[in-house]
Scaffold this active site. Sequence first.
Site, PDB file in Angstrom:
ATOM      1  N   GLN A  77      12.175  -5.231   5.416  1.00  0.00           N
ATOM      2  CA  GLN A  77      11.658  -3.855   4.700  1.00  0.00           C
ATOM      3  C   GLN A  77      12.362  -2.630   5.294  1.00  0.00           C
ATOM      4  OE1 GLN A  77       8.058  -3.145   5.167  1.00  0.00           O
ATOM      5  NE2 GLN A  77       8.005  -5.173   4.975  1.00  0.00           N
TER       6      GLN A  77
ATOM      7  N   THR B 120       4.217  -6.692   5.044  1.00  0.00           N
ATOM      8  CA  THR B 120       5.295  -6.430   5.910  1.00  0.00           C
ATOM      9  C   THR B 120       5.841  -7.715   6.686  1.00  0.00           C
ATOM     10  OG1 THR B 120       3.495  -5.762   7.235  1.00  0.00           O
ATOM     11  CG2 THR B 120       5.126  -3.917   6.217  1.00  0.00           C
TER      12      THR B 120
ATOM     13  N   GLY C  60       0.337  -1.026   0.358  1.00  0.00           N
ATOM     14  CA  GLY C  60       0.249  -0.356   0.068  1.00  0.00           C
ATOM     15  C   GLY C  60       0.550   1.213  -0.087  1.00  0.00           C
TER      16      GLY C  60
ATOM     17  N   ILE D 273       0.250  -5.889   5.092  1.00  0.00           N
ATOM     18  CA  ILE D 273       0.184  -5.302   4.031  1.00  0.00           C
ATOM     19  C   ILE D 273       1.542  -5.848   2.707  1.00  0.00           C
ATOM     20  CG2 ILE D 273      -1.475  -3.436   4.997  1.00  0.00           C
ATOM     21  CD1 ILE D 273       1.182  -1.382   4.736  1.00  0.00           C
TER      22      ILE D 273
ATOM     23  N   ILE E  79      14.766  -6.146  17.690  1.00  0.00           N
ATOM     24  CA  ILE E  79      14.331  -6.618  16.104  1.00  0.00           C
ATOM     25  C   ILE E  79      13.548  -7.667  16.347  1.00  0.00           C
ATOM     26  CG2 ILE E  79      14.551  -7.405  13.804  1.00  0.00           C
ATOM     27  CD1 ILE E  79      15.178  -4.024  14.550  1.00  0.00           C
TER      28      ILE E  79
ATOM     29  N   GLU F 187       8.925   2.337   7.701  1.00  0.00           N
ATOM     30  CA  GLU F 187       9.179   3.878   6.257  1.00  0.00           C
ATOM     31  C   GLU F 187      10.294   4.140   6.443  1.00  0.00           C
ATOM     32  OE1 GLU F 187       5.107   5.520   7.329  1.00  0.00           O
ATOM     33  OE2 GLU F 187       4.928   4.710   8.569  1.00  0.00           O
TER      34      GLU F 187
HETATM   35 MO1  MOS Z   1       2.414   4.384   6.356  1.00  0.00          MO
HETATM   36  S1  MOS Z   1       2.425   6.174   4.448  1.00  0.00           S
HETATM   37  O1  MOS Z   1       1.570   4.773   6.973  1.00  0.00           O
HETATM   38  O2  MOS Z   1       1.625   2.946   4.894  1.00  0.00           O
END
Ligand code: MOS
Length: 734
Positions: A633, A462, A233, A460, A624, A700
């Site tokens: 990631q 991950t 996403g 998603i 981790i 992120e």
């Molecule tokens: Mo992230 S931009 O909160 O999927």
Amino acid sequence: MSASVIGAAVSRIDGKLKVTGTARYAVDHPMDGIAYGVGVPSTIANGEITRIDTSIAARMPGVITILHHGNADPLFRPANAFERDSRAGESRPPLDDDTVYYYGQFVALVVANTFEQAQDAAAQVKIEYAEAKPAVSISDVPAPAGPPMRHYARGNAESAFTTAPVQLDATYTTPTETHNPMEMHGTIAVWNGDRVTLYETTQGVVNHQHVMSEMIGIPLEDVHVISPFCGSGFGGKLFPWPHSLLAAMAARRIKRPVKVSVPRTLMFTTVGHRPHSQQRIRIGATQDGKLVSLQHDVVTPSSIIDDYAENCTEPTPLLYSCPNVTAQQHLVHLNIGTPTPMRGPGTTPGLFAIESAMDELAIKLNLDPLELRLRNYAEVDESSNKAFSSKHLREAYQKGAERFGWSKRNPKVGSMRDGSLVLGWGMATCTWPAGRAPAEVRVRLNADGTARASSATQDIGTGTYTVFAQVVSEKTGIPVEKVDVVLGDSSLPPGPMSGGSTGNASVLPAIAKATLTAVDTLMEVAVRTERSPFFNADVKTLAMTRGRIHAQDKSPESGVPFEEFLKMRQLAGIDGQARTAPDESSRKLSSHTFGAQFCEITWDPGIARLRVSRWLTVMDAGRIINRKTARNQILGGVVMGIGMGLFEETIYDRRNGKPLNNNFADYMVSTNADIPEMDCIFVEYPDLNLNEYGARGVGEIGLTGVASALAMAVYHATGVRVRNLPIRIEDLLA
Ligand code: MOS
């Protein structure tokens, strides 16, 4: 207990389903009697629909209905601003009126028996517009006046800048970027009486349920959202977009399931993007490189419909130690669809500006760029004067510098060579807030020796499925392969969104607590069952290890497999359910993830070829939980960052707001051939302020700092400072 499963490089438990093609994504769900909805997008960006002529399309084979603003069912506005738990991507209900706000806005939906019939007929819907001149670029509108959307200040940055011995004043821009997950958006809507089931691809089944309930105007319990798999996403699937409502409206109208897929071209118009940013940075410093003033002024565009501000100044007040700081952000409104978070929203473009400016300052001061960062190291979060819950960035810099060989860097432009290639070395700081949301999980221990964990959160891509199994396994000793994990269904106990890199930190404590609750109940059974070897024992003397209940002072082998107790009582299984939330005390500290990027590029001046040749990321991300998926990631973030640095840009036609490169041939992202040897190391200090596992998010942060490290390396090799992303070969020929 078996602690070793936490932190191990456990392979994805859903990996086999994915590689064999048996994982069902949103529009893959088979459905009897399904009809297909194909949207008709507007071909202007600003104006009014004056006429819709469906006479040809309506008579075409297989066409069932054509929805447009003249015949659409009324929808409602989302409660966005009022209720934290619901947020729509675009707050205007689709087909709400005859106004067009952006190119590619859905102005009609053709529903037919087959996809091809719907597509054919959609091309024959004739729409006439009264077109007004669209504002497509920031330069099309007046400079923003009035108070900023966001404003932060400490000290007096203006006067400290004026009197600073060394000054830097530079403006950086980042382009519009479009999320391009492999799985495009799509919805299948199925009504059963007054209740609707939506097969979705979403980063938040619960949020989707809330928004749909509000916008369709039906009770929450009458909306069921199912999203077992999500082909990524990157933020684009956090909030529901118009196609989902159109699918629901059409399915209700024709009393059949309706599937609406968003084609790649419309992924560039109706489902969000990262907006363009213009960022002026002013830094004042002393001769020995101490920051005395930092000013960050940002302008980003939103749509006409919504106020979405890309939060570029998120890291500004806390990244470095500096007594005088202002950070402010203005919005302008353009005839483009509503922007939305895209991986590392705000911080990622913000860091491109701040970290590029830090490099320019280092050059002015004739100081090593890493040394400049160490001289301004923030020991506390100066934006709030809170201590950091756990910050080991200094060690991350040091480990990275050592592994990369940073001390061998000759700062002179173009001085480092590998044969005919010029080498450029760059580095940058990474940061991302570490958050946590409430989460509720149910865990069931089954009489067949398996376990099941479930929650209305989602994976998603991950690794969330796997982390659930790891925690259940850790607390019970039941092997990961025997833990069934069920996610992506709004009817399960409410779990968090997969957003903001908060998923892991949010669900870990809830999985642990739910598992231990089930284990407690199991032990009660063990001591209250006559046939049990632990009959009348004190539960406090028992333990569960390797799936067996045993006396704490004896080996697991001396005990009994847990399922035996269930069989003794003819129980199918035992449930434990728990809800956890961040506790108030965690607010007393500032939780951020930090890290550093180090990279090498090669520049071949003979043929003007730029290549990324080496990448090292060091992350200070707390404990981790899964070494394999965490590394995935980070590396994935860097790959995306290389795309941001060198390739990605959505280009709009200034005449009508059409994204010109709305396909994978023209919108370039990193490919395998662009990616060098990569390395990722973690400095691991559990952040116990955030949760008992000490885990922060890693979804992120891998993207942050990448583009600035690249721009720095490019400067080091070529002497060209690129302040406007993406970096193009043309820039380097100038
Ligand atoms: Mo992230 S931009 O909160 O999927």
